[in-house]
Design a protein around this motif. Sequence first.
Motif, PDB file in Angstrom:
ATOM      1  N   HIS A  62      -6.664   9.073  -3.627  1.00 31.86           N
ATOM      2  CA  HIS A  62      -5.817   7.952  -3.253  1.00 31.86           C
ATOM      3  C   HIS A  62      -6.623   6.903  -2.495  1.00 31.86           C
ATOM      4  O   HIS A  62      -7.641   7.210  -1.872  1.00 31.86           O
ATOM      5  CB  HIS A  62      -4.648   8.428  -2.386  1.00 31.86           C
ATOM      6  N   ALA A  63      -6.125   5.682  -2.524  1.00 35.56           N
ATOM      7  CA  ALA A  63      -6.802   4.589  -1.825  1.00 35.56           C
ATOM      8  C   ALA A  63      -6.327   4.466  -0.384  1.00 35.56           C
ATOM      9  O   ALA A  63      -7.064   3.969   0.471  1.00 35.56           O
ATOM     10  CB  ALA A  63      -6.569   3.266  -2.561  1.00 35.56           C
ATOM     11  N   HIS A  64      -5.087   4.917  -0.105  1.00 29.38           N
ATOM     12  CA  HIS A  64      -4.501   4.702   1.217  1.00 29.38           C
ATOM     13  C   HIS A  64      -3.831   5.973   1.732  1.00 29.38           C
ATOM     14  O   HIS A  64      -3.235   6.723   0.949  1.00 29.38           O
ATOM     15  CB  HIS A  64      -3.474   3.559   1.161  1.00 29.38           C
ATOM     16  N   TYR A  65      -3.927   6.155   3.057  1.00 24.15           N
ATOM     17  CA  TYR A  65      -3.399   7.369   3.678  1.00 24.15           C
ATOM     18  C   TYR A  65      -2.620   7.043   4.953  1.00 24.15           C
ATOM     19  O   TYR A  65      -2.913   6.067   5.647  1.00 24.15           O
ATOM     20  CB  TYR A  65      -4.539   8.323   4.048  1.00 24.15           C
ATOM     21  N   THR A  66      -1.641   7.907   5.242  1.00 22.58           N
ATOM     22  CA  THR A  66      -0.960   7.924   6.537  1.00 22.58           C
ATOM     23  C   THR A  66      -1.412   9.170   7.286  1.00 22.58           C
ATOM     24  O   THR A  66      -1.380  10.270   6.730  1.00 22.58           O
ATOM     25  CB  THR A  66       0.568   7.967   6.356  1.00 22.58           C
ATOM     26  N   LEU A  67      -1.809   8.989   8.529  1.00 17.86           N
ATOM     27  CA  LEU A  67      -2.167  10.122   9.389  1.00 17.86           C
ATOM     28  C   LEU A  67      -1.026  10.366  10.365  1.00 17.86           C
ATOM     29  O   LEU A  67      -0.631   9.460  11.114  1.00 17.86           O
ATOM     30  CB  LEU A  67      -3.460   9.825  10.156  1.00 17.86           C
ATOM     31  N   ASP A  68      -0.483  11.572  10.359  1.00 20.60           N
ATOM     32  CA  ASP A  68       0.608  11.961  11.255  1.00 20.60           C
ATOM     33  C   ASP A  68       0.091  13.032  12.207  1.00 20.60           C
ATOM     34  O   ASP A  68      -0.344  14.108  11.772  1.00 20.60           O
ATOM     35  CB  ASP A  68       1.794  12.488  10.432  1.00 20.60           C
ATOM     36  N   LEU A 128      -7.541   5.005   5.770  1.00 21.86           N
ATOM     37  CA  LEU A 128      -6.518   5.234   6.791  1.00 21.86           C
ATOM     38  C   LEU A 128      -5.815   3.908   7.054  1.00 21.86           C
ATOM     39  O   LEU A 128      -6.354   3.005   7.689  1.00 21.86           O
ATOM     40  CB  LEU A 128      -7.150   5.791   8.067  1.00 21.86           C
ATOM     41  N   THR A 129      -4.614   3.795   6.528  1.00 20.49           N
ATOM     42  CA  THR A 129      -3.859   2.543   6.518  1.00 20.49           C
ATOM     43  C   THR A 129      -2.717   2.545   7.510  1.00 20.49           C
ATOM     44  O   THR A 129      -2.232   1.487   7.908  1.00 20.49           O
ATOM     45  CB  THR A 129      -3.289   2.323   5.093  1.00 20.49           C
ATOM     46  N   HIS A 130      -2.272   3.735   7.919  1.00 20.84           N
ATOM     47  CA  HIS A 130      -1.019   3.841   8.669  1.00 20.84           C
ATOM     48  C   HIS A 130      -1.109   5.069   9.569  1.00 20.84           C
ATOM     49  O   HIS A 130      -1.598   6.117   9.146  1.00 20.84           O
ATOM     50  CB  HIS A 130       0.124   4.005   7.664  1.00 20.84           C
ATOM     51  N   LEU A 131      -0.648   4.927  10.808  1.00 18.38           N
ATOM     52  CA  LEU A 131      -0.659   6.048  11.756  1.00 18.38           C
ATOM     53  C   LEU A 131       0.747   6.313  12.253  1.00 18.38           C
ATOM     54  O   LEU A 131       1.435   5.399  12.729  1.00 18.38           O
ATOM     55  CB  LEU A 131      -1.566   5.733  12.950  1.00 18.38           C
ATOM     56  N   HIS A 132       1.187   7.566  12.138  1.00 19.48           N
ATOM     57  CA  HIS A 132       2.383   8.029  12.837  1.00 19.48           C
ATOM     58  C   HIS A 132       1.907   8.590  14.169  1.00 19.48           C
ATOM     59  O   HIS A 132       1.366   9.698  14.232  1.00 19.48           O
ATOM     60  CB  HIS A 132       3.112   9.099  12.029  1.00 19.48           C
ATOM     61  N   LEU A 133       2.100   7.813  15.213  1.00 23.79           N
ATOM     62  CA  LEU A 133       1.627   8.199  16.541  1.00 23.79           C
ATOM     63  C   LEU A 133       2.692   9.076  17.204  1.00 23.79           C
ATOM     64  O   LEU A 133       3.813   8.629  17.480  1.00 23.79           O
ATOM     65  CB  LEU A 133       1.336   6.958  17.387  1.00 23.79           C
ATOM     66  N   ALA A 158       0.850  -1.195   0.000  1.00 25.07           N
ATOM     67  CA  ALA A 158       0.000   0.000   0.000  1.00 25.07           C
ATOM     68  C   ALA A 158       0.881   1.238   0.000  1.00 25.07           C
ATOM     69  O   ALA A 158       1.827   1.330   0.788  1.00 25.07           O
ATOM     70  CB  ALA A 158      -0.906   0.003   1.228  1.00 25.07           C
ATOM     71  N   VAL A 159       0.587   2.185  -0.880  1.00 19.36           N
ATOM     72  CA  VAL A 159       1.299   3.465  -0.917  1.00 19.36           C
ATOM     73  C   VAL A 159       0.404   4.472  -0.198  1.00 19.36           C
ATOM     74  O   VAL A 159      -0.615   4.917  -0.745  1.00 19.36           O
ATOM     75  CB  VAL A 159       1.604   3.902  -2.355  1.00 19.36           C
ATOM     76  N   ALA A 160       0.764   4.791   1.034  1.00 20.99           N
ATOM     77  CA  ALA A 160      -0.092   5.594   1.919  1.00 20.99           C
ATOM     78  C   ALA A 160       0.396   7.037   1.945  1.00 20.99           C
ATOM     79  O   ALA A 160       1.469   7.326   2.490  1.00 20.99           O
ATOM     80  CB  ALA A 160      -0.102   4.992   3.322  1.00 20.99           C
TER      81      ALA A 160
END
Length: 280
Positions: free
Chosen positions: A178-184, A206-211, A129-131
């Motif tokens: 886009h199909a995939h996202y990173t939330l920072d 929402l595929t990836h989280l920068h916590l 996945a390209v997020a």
Amino acid sequence: MRPAIKVGLSTASVYPLRAEAAFEYAARLGYDGVELMVWGESVSQDIGAVQRLSRKYRVPVLSVHAPCLLISQRVWGANPIHKLERSVRAAERLEAQTVVVHPPFRWQRRYAEGFSDQVSELEARSDVAVAVENMFPFRADRLFGADQSRERMRRRGGGPGAAISAFAPSHDPLDGNHAHYTLDLSHTATAGTDALEMARRMGAGLTHLHLCDGTGLPADEHLVPGRGDQPTVEVCHLLAASDFTGHVVLEVTTSHARSPHEREALLIESLQFARTHLLR
């Protein structure tokens, strides 16, 4: 019962130490894996070397952060189109689930014009996945320097410290398709964005989280979660209550740590925060 959400450690979180230190900390402290930040450090650019580190410490690479920061513009060459493809190929070799990438800079016109299509094509040919990650406006004087920014912002009707979006079509990845996202969550703080509202807009994408955390300063802070004003607990609870199958990566700043013990304490605190609030 849904499987537990895996929690990873960004190799950027141990800067100025090298990538190997992130693998060592992840193994010793109980992280589920690492996110490889590809940047100036030579090992981060050498996928064979990263594979050896992964085997040595028995720590998988969960995700790869493409070299798209201002400071990594020349890493893996100057062509961002080729760099994004190379990042996906690297993720495949490392058996990583996700590539994190920023929206294109406005001056990368050819890349920006074909970005959405390239992301779609890469995902069609790969299980990776390209997020695309949410970013934030830059202050003009940080982008161009004081003298240039005064002239540029005079023409635009603003002051040299005015915020401008350096990204195309904007710093909000949802302005693209886009199909995939990173939330920072440090970036939402710097941008003044409602992080919970953005998470809900991303939805299943929402595929990836920068916590991490922030207090809204113009600088990107990447604080330990819980030390800023972002809804870090609420975002974790949102993911835990959902069908989220991605990863949560601690991308926190420890460069100010005055000793190895202090750095380790920050990484332990970050992991404990994630484990506590991501319980399903």
